[in-house]
Design an enzyme around this catalytic site. Structure first.
Site, PDB file in Angstrom:
ATOM      1  N   LYS A  29       0.840  -1.194   0.000  1.00 21.98           N
ATOM      2  CA  LYS A  29       0.000   0.000   0.000  1.00 21.98           C
ATOM      3  C   LYS A  29       0.880   1.250   0.000  1.00 21.98           C
ATOM      4  CE  LYS A  29      -3.472  -2.382   2.829  1.00 21.98           C
ATOM      5  NZ  LYS A  29      -4.186  -2.404   4.134  1.00 21.98           N
ATOM      6  N   HIS A  30       0.314   2.345  -0.449  1.00 24.14           N
ATOM      7  CA  HIS A  30       0.982   3.640  -0.413  1.00 24.14           C
ATOM      8  C   HIS A  30       0.080   4.627   0.324  1.00 24.14           C
ATOM      9  CE1 HIS A  30       4.127   2.886  -3.658  1.00 24.14           C
ATOM     10  NE2 HIS A  30       3.367   1.810  -3.696  1.00 24.14           N
ATOM     11  N   PRO A  31       0.643   5.585   1.039  1.00 32.37           N
ATOM     12  CA  PRO A  31      -0.185   6.574   1.734  1.00 32.37           C
ATOM     13  C   PRO A  31      -0.891   7.485   0.741  1.00 32.37           C
ATOM     14  CG  PRO A  31       2.130   7.191   1.840  1.00 32.37           C
ATOM     15  CD  PRO A  31       2.084   5.821   1.231  1.00 32.37           C
TER      16      PRO A  31
END
Length: 236
Positions: free
Chosen positions: A95-97
């Site tokens: 995941k990425h912010p």
């Protein structure tokens, strides 16, 4: 572990080892293979499983009677019993912010990055989901008697409940409740398969854990939930 690394470092050794592994699993667990299917060394098969053409499954657990169709790629997933997983299904890891961070690039939040450098002094964002209990090996959990349609993508950390159905082309980014049908991008609830009373009955019954003799006896009644419940209640 060292032997495994040696084998995987050689394409020839990997191919030979996989051929022997497939032959052994087919004989002992009655596994059905499609052409060029790949079953990783650490994948556990309970038996009577199917792997479609060009399918890949690694570091996973495949419950009794479950199968994956052609071109499906599964990893770090615990799959329950009697699951039907369609073609071109994929697991999405990492995941990425997307909220407060100025950039989504991992050099700003991760100590380990694909580009071999980072600005982060410590890990600032959890990229990968924690493993599921009890094995602490798998980050995706698919329950028993689950049907997943073609071209479905499943996010890391997701749990799909017993008896659920995921419609074709869905993107599953949230947990799916037992006996619920979901679909869309992202996947949303379409409806429940049965009444709350019937769902509670099936969830307590857990027919997939019954002995094979029991399932064979009651299989003719699986075509109708009301007749199935009636048959069981009459014999109690």
């Amino acid at each position: 572990m060292q032997l495994k690394k040696i084998i995987l470092s050689s394409a020839v050794l990997t191919k030979i080892t996989m051929l022997f592994r497939k032959k052994n699993l087919k004989k002992k667990k009655n596994i059905k293979y499609g052409k060029k299917s790949f079953i990783g060394f650490s994948t556990i098969c309970e038996g009577n499983n199917g792997f479609g053409k060009n399918s890949i499954i690694t570091s996973s657990h495949m419950g009794y009677g479950s199968y994956i169709a052609q071109n499906t790629k599964i990893s770090k997933t615990r799959i329950g019993r009697y699951c039907s997983i369609g073609p071109n299904v994929n697991c999405i890891f990492g995941k990425h912010p997307s909220d407060t961070f100025v950039s989504t690039h991992p050099v700003f939040f991760s100590l380990k990055t694909p580009v071999n450098f980072t600005y982060a002094k410590k890990q600032l964002f959890q990229e990968f989901s924690m493993t599921k209990e009890p094995e602490k090996k798998y980050t995706i959990k698919i329950g028993n008697d689950v049907w997943i349609g073609a071209n479905v993508s499943i996010f890391d950390g997701i749990e799909i409940g017993d008896g659920a159905i995921v419609a074709a082309n869905a993107l599953v980014n949230k947990n799916v409740a037992p006996y619920t049908i979901v679909g869309g991008v992202p996947a949303k609830i379409i409806k429940k398969r049965f009444s709350n009373e019937d769902i509670e009955f099936l969830s307590k019954l857990k027919w997939w854990d019954k002995p094979e003799e029991w399932i064979v006896k009651y299989a003719p009644y699986f075509t109708n939930i009301k007749e199935f419940k009636k048959k069981l209640s009459n014999e109690l």
